[in-house]
Design an enzyme around this catalytic site. Structure first.
Site, short mmCIF file in Angstrom:
data_model
loop_
_atom_site.label_atom_id
_atom_site.label_comp_id
_atom_site.label_asym_id
_atom_site.label_seq_id
_atom_site.Cartn_x
_atom_site.Cartn_y
_atom_site.Cartn_z
N GLY A 71 0.77 -1.15 -0.02
CA GLY A 71 0.10 -0.10 -0.01
C GLY A 71 0.64 1.24 -0.18
N SER A 72 1.94 1.23 0.93
CA SER A 72 2.79 2.41 0.92
C SER A 72 3.55 2.78 -0.51
CB SER A 72 3.73 2.23 1.93
OG SER A 72 2.96 2.23 3.19
N ASN A 151 -8.34 3.94 8.18
CA ASN A 151 -7.65 2.82 8.86
C ASN A 151 -7.87 2.74 10.17
OD1 ASN A 151 -5.81 5.09 7.89
ND2 ASN A 151 -4.37 4.18 9.19
N GLN A 179 -7.77 -0.15 3.07
CA GLN A 179 -8.61 -0.74 4.21
C GLN A 179 -9.99 -1.25 3.39
OE1 GLN A 179 -8.35 -1.08 7.59
NE2 GLN A 179 -6.39 -0.54 7.37
N CYS A 325 2.03 7.14 21.86
CA CYS A 325 3.11 7.22 22.87
C CYS A 325 4.38 6.19 22.89
CB CYS A 325 2.55 7.46 24.28
SG CYS A 325 1.52 8.64 24.57
#
Ligand SMILES: *Cc1c(COP(=O)(O)O)cnc(C)c1O
Length: 400
Positions: A71-72, A151, A179, A325
């Site tokens: 996909g990227s 997504n 997606q 995080c």
């Protein structure tokens, strides 16, 4: 412990039928598809067959399908390739603020090359307004890139309307359907897009393989130079076994689409309604109905997303959080911020995404465990009603 995998938006398990058709292409049918001998010709035939399977699933011609490394790469190729091919016509690109990073970071890269990008806002459900797209179009606009479905929050975008608009304005339209393919009906003719990205590992195919649909007659700049593979548009010896696997996976997904979507929508709604009924101070993120059949995303007030994930993991459930995080970023998800969540609520988000293997018993188990986990964490949390503002920092203050 029996593990329950509810992170299918991140990746899915390769279906057994997919693995089975892939295996011979690592061993006896390992030929280079460019070779003249029969081992090579067998490999070429397998790639041609996979290309037909992809074309049938998204309703295009096989020669409009180009295999990529996922996909990227498809997103990078579509956006950079279109921008560079059209740079004499204009330098303006329109996208949304909730795209995948494969789109957003590509647009940011193009900004450094002198292109101008409009990042459209979305409403509280995560939807792009077609009127906003229209207003953003100028005589410099060369490309619109808007995802088919998000997504993180699962919201489905009005891509067929955007496709119609783009066509009427003579602007190229790309959609990241990574997606959406295999989850909801995707028909490139009905959408009216010029380019569409898809990725094998999001629909029970292998990782590291995807495809870009490029409408016949449209020429993009290449991303990868080298040999003449993919009709001279994308160099590199083909990822044979994975391409075969992608073909099988998309064929299976298309054949079972309606049944899978109906089954998953029922499980999704049971999970959403169960969470809402059993846990106070929870907000559903994304559109209530116009969302992917497998996506549940909730913000759980006064709780850290990471803490929730770790506790769920201990209970045998794999989920994901919009808060990044632990992956080295202090900022919560750009998608959750774009739908208007304050930082402290965006930090407490939980995404559970269903797959073909998900059963009703899995959903019952999560609904059984989650309320206790949330109330435990809330009892320990300093993120209570007296300290709701934590700003842009990453406050892992829960004591465990
Ligand atoms: C997963 C995903 C991508 C990236 O696909 P890869 O095959 O992992 O490179 C791009 N866009 C969306 C919407 C995704 O969900």
């Amino acid at each position: 412990m029996n593990r329950i995998y509810l992170d299918n938006a991140a990746t899915t398990a390769v279906a057994p039928e997919v693995l089975e058709v892939m295996l011979p292409y690592f061993t006896e049918c390992f030929g280079n598809p460019s070779s003249i001998h029969s081992t090579g010709r067998d490999a070429r035939r397998a790639i041609d067959a996979a290309r037909k399977q992809v074309a049938a699933a998204i309703n295009c011609q096989p020669n409009e399908v180009y295999f990529t490394a996922g996909g990227s790469e498809s997103d990078n190729w579509a956006i950079k390739g279109a921008a560079l091919a059209r740079k004499n016509k204009g330098n303006h690109i329109i996208t949304s603020s909730i795209e995948h990073h494969a789109v957003l970071h590509t647009c940011q890269w193009l900004e450094k090359q002198g292109f101008e990008v409009t990042y459209l806002p979305v409403d509280a459900d995560g939807q792009v307004s077609v009127a906003d797209v229209e207003k953003a179009i100028t005589d410099k606009t060369i490309l619109i890139t808007i995802m088919a479905a998000n997504n993180e929050i699962g919201t489905i975008q009005p891509i067929a309307e955007i496709g119609k608009l783009a066509k009427s304005k003579g602007v190229l339209f790309h959609t990241d359907a990574v997606q959406a393919v295999g989850a909801i009906p995707i028909d490139v003719a009905a959408i009216g897009c010029d380019m569409l990205s898809l990725s094998g590992h999001k629909f029970h195919g292998p990782k590291g393989v995807g495809a870009l649909y490029i409408r016949k007659g449209l020429r993009l700049e290449h991303l990868i130079e080298g040999g003449a593979q993919e009709r001279g548009q994308r160099a590199g010896t083909e990822n044979l076994a994975s391409i075969v696997g992608l073909g099988k996976a998309i064929e299976l997904a298309a054949a079972n689409l309606e049944a899978n979507a109906a089954r998953m929508t029922a499980l999704r709604d049971k999970l959403i309604e169960g969470i809402m009924a059993r846990i106070p101070d929870v907000k559903l993120n994304g559109h209530r109905t116009n969302r992917l059949p497998n996506n549940v995303n909730v913000s759980v007030r006064y709780v850290e997303g990471e803490a929730l994930l770790l506790r769920l993991d201990l209970a045998g459930v794999a989920g994901s959080s919009g808060s990044a995080c632990t992956s080295g970023s202090l900022d919560p998800s750009h998608v959750l911020l774009a739908i208007g969540l304050p930082h402290e609520i965006a930090h407490g988000s939980l995404r559970l995404t269903l797959g073909n293997e998900t059963t009703e018993a899995d959903i019952d188990y999560v609904l059984d465990k989650l309320p206790g986990i949330v109330s435990d964490l809330r009892a320990m949390s300093v993120l209570n009603e007296f300290t709701t503002t934590v700003g842009g920092t990453c406050p892992i203050k829960t004591v465990e």
